[in-house]
Design a protein around this motif. Sequence first.
Motif, mmCIF file in Angstrom:
data_model
loop_
_atom_site.group_PDB
_atom_site.id
_atom_site.type_symbol
_atom_site.label_atom_id
_atom_site.label_comp_id
_atom_site.label_asym_id
_atom_site.label_seq_id
_atom_site.Cartn_x
_atom_site.Cartn_y
_atom_site.Cartn_z
ATOM 1 N N ILE A 3 0.863 -1.173 0.000
ATOM 2 C CA ILE A 3 0.000 0.000 0.000
ATOM 3 C C ILE A 3 0.899 1.222 0.000
ATOM 4 N N SER A 4 0.576 2.216 -0.805
ATOM 5 C CA SER A 4 1.363 3.442 -0.865
ATOM 6 C C SER A 4 0.611 4.566 -0.174
ATOM 7 N N PRO A 5 1.145 5.094 0.941
ATOM 8 C CA PRO A 5 0.483 6.222 1.601
ATOM 9 C C PRO A 5 0.379 7.424 0.662
ATOM 10 N N VAL A 6 -0.525 8.317 0.968
ATOM 11 C CA VAL A 6 -0.735 9.515 0.177
ATOM 12 C C VAL A 6 0.364 10.540 0.437
ATOM 13 N N ARG A 7 0.727 10.743 1.704
ATOM 14 C CA ARG A 7 1.780 11.696 2.084
ATOM 15 C C ARG A 7 2.127 11.453 3.546
ATOM 16 N N LEU A 8 3.196 12.041 4.002
ATOM 17 C CA LEU A 8 3.522 12.012 5.422
ATOM 18 C C LEU A 8 2.544 12.944 6.125
ATOM 19 N N ASN A 9 1.797 12.433 7.064
ATOM 20 C CA ASN A 9 0.769 13.228 7.729
ATOM 21 C C ASN A 9 1.333 14.095 8.839
ATOM 22 N N HIS A 10 2.284 13.572 9.612
ATOM 23 C CA HIS A 10 2.871 14.348 10.704
ATOM 24 C C HIS A 10 4.180 13.706 11.136
ATOM 25 N N ALA A 11 4.941 14.450 11.888
ATOM 26 C CA ALA A 11 6.177 13.955 12.489
ATOM 27 C C ALA A 11 6.102 14.256 13.980
ATOM 28 N N VAL A 12 6.772 13.448 14.778
ATOM 29 C CA VAL A 12 6.827 13.667 16.221
ATOM 30 C C VAL A 12 8.296 13.734 16.616
ATOM 31 N N LEU A 13 8.658 14.772 17.339
ATOM 32 C CA LEU A 13 10.036 14.981 17.775
ATOM 33 C C LEU A 13 10.126 14.910 19.289
ATOM 34 N N VAL A 14 11.200 14.333 19.787
ATOM 35 C CA VAL A 14 11.506 14.381 21.219
ATOM 36 C C VAL A 14 12.291 15.660 21.457
ATOM 37 N N VAL A 15 11.871 16.441 22.457
ATOM 38 C CA VAL A 15 12.515 17.725 22.756
ATOM 39 C C VAL A 15 12.865 17.792 24.241
ATOM 40 N N ALA A 16 13.867 18.572 24.559
ATOM 41 C CA ALA A 16 14.311 18.686 25.954
ATOM 42 C C ALA A 16 13.422 19.618 26.773
ATOM 43 N N ASP A 17 12.885 20.653 26.146
ATOM 44 C CA ASP A 17 12.069 21.656 26.845
ATOM 45 C C ASP A 17 10.824 21.909 26.007
ATOM 46 N N LEU A 18 9.712 21.319 26.407
ATOM 47 C CA LEU A 18 8.481 21.388 25.614
ATOM 48 C C LEU A 18 8.022 22.822 25.395
ATOM 49 N N ASP A 19 8.007 23.637 26.440
ATOM 50 C CA ASP A 19 7.538 25.020 26.290
ATOM 51 C C ASP A 19 8.408 25.796 25.303
ATOM 52 N N ARG A 20 9.723 25.617 25.398
ATOM 53 C CA ARG A 20 10.646 26.307 24.476
ATOM 54 C C ARG A 20 10.358 25.893 23.036
ATOM 55 N N SER A 21 10.135 24.604 22.810
ATOM 56 C CA SER A 21 9.880 24.112 21.453
ATOM 57 C C SER A 21 8.533 24.577 20.920
ATOM 58 N N VAL A 22 7.515 24.569 21.760
ATOM 59 C CA VAL A 22 6.206 25.088 21.341
ATOM 60 C C VAL A 22 6.353 26.551 20.938
ATOM 61 N N ARG A 23 7.049 27.319 21.751
ATOM 62 C CA ARG A 23 7.273 28.742 21.455
ATOM 63 C C ARG A 23 7.991 28.910 20.108
ATOM 64 N N PHE A 24 9.043 28.111 19.870
ATOM 65 C CA PHE A 24 9.800 28.208 18.624
ATOM 66 C C PHE A 24 8.893 27.950 17.416
ATOM 67 N N TYR A 25 8.169 26.845 17.417
ATOM 68 C CA TYR A 25 7.359 26.490 16.250
ATOM 69 C C TYR A 25 6.149 27.395 16.065
ATOM 70 N N THR A 26 5.587 27.950 17.138
ATOM 71 C CA THR A 26 4.475 28.879 16.972
ATOM 72 C C THR A 26 4.968 30.239 16.499
ATOM 73 N N GLU A 27 6.141 30.653 16.935
ATOM 74 C CA GLU A 27 6.671 31.959 16.523
ATOM 75 C C GLU A 27 7.315 31.920 15.145
ATOM 76 N N VAL A 28 8.124 30.912 14.859
ATOM 77 C CA VAL A 28 8.860 30.870 13.592
ATOM 78 C C VAL A 28 7.977 30.379 12.441
ATOM 79 N N PHE A 29 7.197 29.334 12.662
ATOM 80 C CA PHE A 29 6.371 28.756 11.599
ATOM 81 C C PHE A 29 4.899 29.140 11.704
#
Length: 178
Positions: A3-29
Amino acid sequence: MSISPVRLNHAVLVVADLDRSVRFYTEVFNMELSSREPQLNAAFLRLPRSGNHHDLGLMGLAGATPPPARSVGLYHLGWQLDTIEELVELREILINAGAFTGESSHGATKSVYGSDPDGHGFEVMWMLPREAWGKYENAAVVEELDLRGEVAAWSGRRTAGEIVHESAVAPESTSRTA
């Protein structure tokens, strides 16, 4: 059988500081927080134009450290933009955030690179219109990016296909912080 998927739906990353990473991705992207799961120390984020439930998951692991250079693991995530002008704008955002790590032309795609606070690499790219791939149809070159020239050649050309426009995003889904 496969079976061939349509696309990559999401990725999950392990991060050291969740709040810092949430802030980065909401501000930059400009990602939106779609869900925060305290019992998992996790957050799930959505790109405003994707129409997806979440495009990126972040799992906080206190004390986590990046793997050593040249080790097996994720090389980078690739995010696609709709116009070459958006690539120019995001390049400046990455520079201002101290997250810019480089740029290149891959023939059919024009890319800038960065890394998040945990060292996860990402590529942000704009793709030429399909009919303009030419000799790059089956090639993955790495060449110097002439962003000014690409803007002159492709200004205003949208190539990301169908995306959800901001006006179609439900008002309650616009939360940007935890």
